[in-house]
Design an enzyme around this catalytic site. Structure first.
Site, PDB file in Angstrom:
ATOM      1  N   ASN A   1      58.492  43.737   4.129  1.00 56.99           N
ATOM      2  CA  ASN A   1      59.761  43.297   4.473  1.00 56.99           C
ATOM      3  C   ASN A   1      59.658  41.441   4.408  1.00 56.99           C
ATOM      4  O   ASN A   1      58.669  40.827   4.788  1.00 56.99           O
ATOM      5  CB  ASN A   1      59.965  43.721   5.855  1.00 56.99           C
ATOM      6  CG  ASN A   1      59.281  43.334   7.027  1.00 56.99           C
ATOM      7  OD1 ASN A   1      57.996  43.349   7.041  1.00 56.99           O
ATOM      8  ND2 ASN A   1      60.022  43.418   8.400  1.00 56.99           N
TER       9      ASN A   1
ATOM     10  N   GLU B   1      62.073  38.609   5.834  1.00 54.68           N
ATOM     11  CA  GLU B   1      63.320  38.282   6.608  1.00 54.68           C
ATOM     12  C   GLU B   1      63.817  36.909   6.123  1.00 54.68           C
ATOM     13  O   GLU B   1      63.535  36.019   5.090  1.00 54.68           O
ATOM     14  CB  GLU B   1      62.907  38.523   8.086  1.00 54.68           C
ATOM     15  CG  GLU B   1      62.567  39.630   8.343  1.00 54.68           C
ATOM     16  CD  GLU B   1      62.304  39.769   9.955  1.00 54.68           C
ATOM     17  OE1 GLU B   1      62.242  38.882  10.552  1.00 54.68           O
ATOM     18  OE2 GLU B   1      62.037  41.013  10.351  1.00 54.68           O
TER      19      GLU B   1
ATOM     20  N   GLU C   1      60.133  48.731   1.976  1.00 58.99           N
ATOM     21  CA  GLU C   1      60.338  50.243   0.976  1.00 58.99           C
ATOM     22  C   GLU C   1      61.159  49.762  -0.188  1.00 58.99           C
ATOM     23  O   GLU C   1      60.774  49.961  -1.313  1.00 58.99           O
ATOM     24  CB  GLU C   1      60.970  51.093   1.718  1.00 58.99           C
ATOM     25  CG  GLU C   1      60.222  51.893   2.986  1.00 58.99           C
ATOM     26  CD  GLU C   1      60.674  51.227   4.430  1.00 58.99           C
ATOM     27  OE1 GLU C   1      61.021  49.926   4.233  1.00 58.99           O
ATOM     28  OE2 GLU C   1      60.560  51.779   5.184  1.00 58.99           O
TER      29      GLU C   1
HETATM   30  N1  THU Z   1      62.591  47.186   7.905  1.00 59.67           N
HETATM   31  C1  THU Z   1      61.823  47.560   6.953  1.00 59.67           C
HETATM   32  O1  THU Z   1      61.104  46.887   6.387  1.00 59.67           O
HETATM   33  N2  THU Z   1      62.037  48.772   6.741  1.00 59.67           N
HETATM   34  C2  THU Z   1      62.866  49.716   7.344  1.00 59.67           C
HETATM   35  O2  THU Z   1      62.804  51.034   7.075  1.00 59.67           O
HETATM   36  C3  THU Z   1      63.608  49.192   8.354  1.00 59.67           C
HETATM   37  C4  THU Z   1      63.452  48.031   8.640  1.00 59.67           C
HETATM   38  C5  THU Z   1      62.390  45.849   8.438  1.00 59.67           C
HETATM   39  C6  THU Z   1      63.634  44.921   8.180  1.00 59.67           C
HETATM   40  C7  THU Z   1      63.502  43.780   9.118  1.00 59.67           C
HETATM   41  O3  THU Z   1      62.475  42.954   8.579  1.00 59.67           O
HETATM   42  C8  THU Z   1      62.639  44.519  10.213  1.00 59.67           C
HETATM   43  O4  THU Z   1      62.012  45.725   9.871  1.00 59.67           O
HETATM   44  C9  THU Z   1      63.337  44.655  11.424  1.00 59.67           C
HETATM   45  O5  THU Z   1      64.378  45.578  11.450  1.00 59.67           O
END
Ligand code: THU
Length: 138
Positions: free
Chosen positions: A47, A49, A60
């Site tokens: 992820n 941000e 994903e």
């Molecule tokens: N996040 C993911 O990487 N995958 C998911 O399926 C749900 C959420 C991440 C997005 C964000 O950086 C953090 O988790 C908190 O929501």
């Protein structure tokens, strides 16, 4: 002949490694994902941000973009690693994105303590969006 059981370990390891590269200074929730591709290679993602919170990219979908950018759209399995119990499943947006390419994808969700759960995309997202005009996307 029986199909050989899936060896999830390489995919788990790749997701774990991707998770280490997560950029999650706002939520502190680090996610790693790894897709097994038809050619036997792995495309991973973490992820990413942003200070504008809504721009966060999930691990994903990052893995999907990585695979597609390499010319690989044939996905065989995905592993997702987080540090929560029970292990987190992919969010709705990621489920829909995965469904575009592999509606029956086997999914392993796992955490750092050895908890693992095997699911299918069909279980998590049984009724994907259908666009009737688009029979065969290019
Ligand atoms: N996040 C993911 O990487 N995958 C998911 O399926 C749900 C959420 C991440 C997005 C964000 O950086 C953090 O988790 C908190 O929501």
């Amino acid at each position: 002949m029986l199909a050989r059981p899936m060896d999830w370990q390489p995919l788990y390891d790749a997701a774990l490694e991707a998770r280490r590269r997560a950029y999650a200074p706002y939520s502190r929730f680090r996610v790693g994902a790894a897709l097994l591709l038809a050619d036997g290679t792995i495309a991973s993602g973490c992820n990413v941000e942003n200070r504008s919170y809504g721009l966060a990219i999930c691990a994903e979908r990052n893995a999907v973009a990585h695979a597609v950018a390499r010319g690989q759209r044939d996905f065989r399995a995905i592993a997702v690693v987080t540090d929560v119990s029970p292990p987190a499943v992919p969010c709705g947006m990621c489920l829909e994105t995965l469904t575009e390419f592999a509606p029956d994808l086997p999914i392993l969700v796992a955490n750092l303590d050895g908890e693992r759960r095997q699911l299918t995309l069909r279980q998590l997202h049984p009724m994907p969006f259908v666009w009737p005009q688009d029979e065969d996307p290019a």
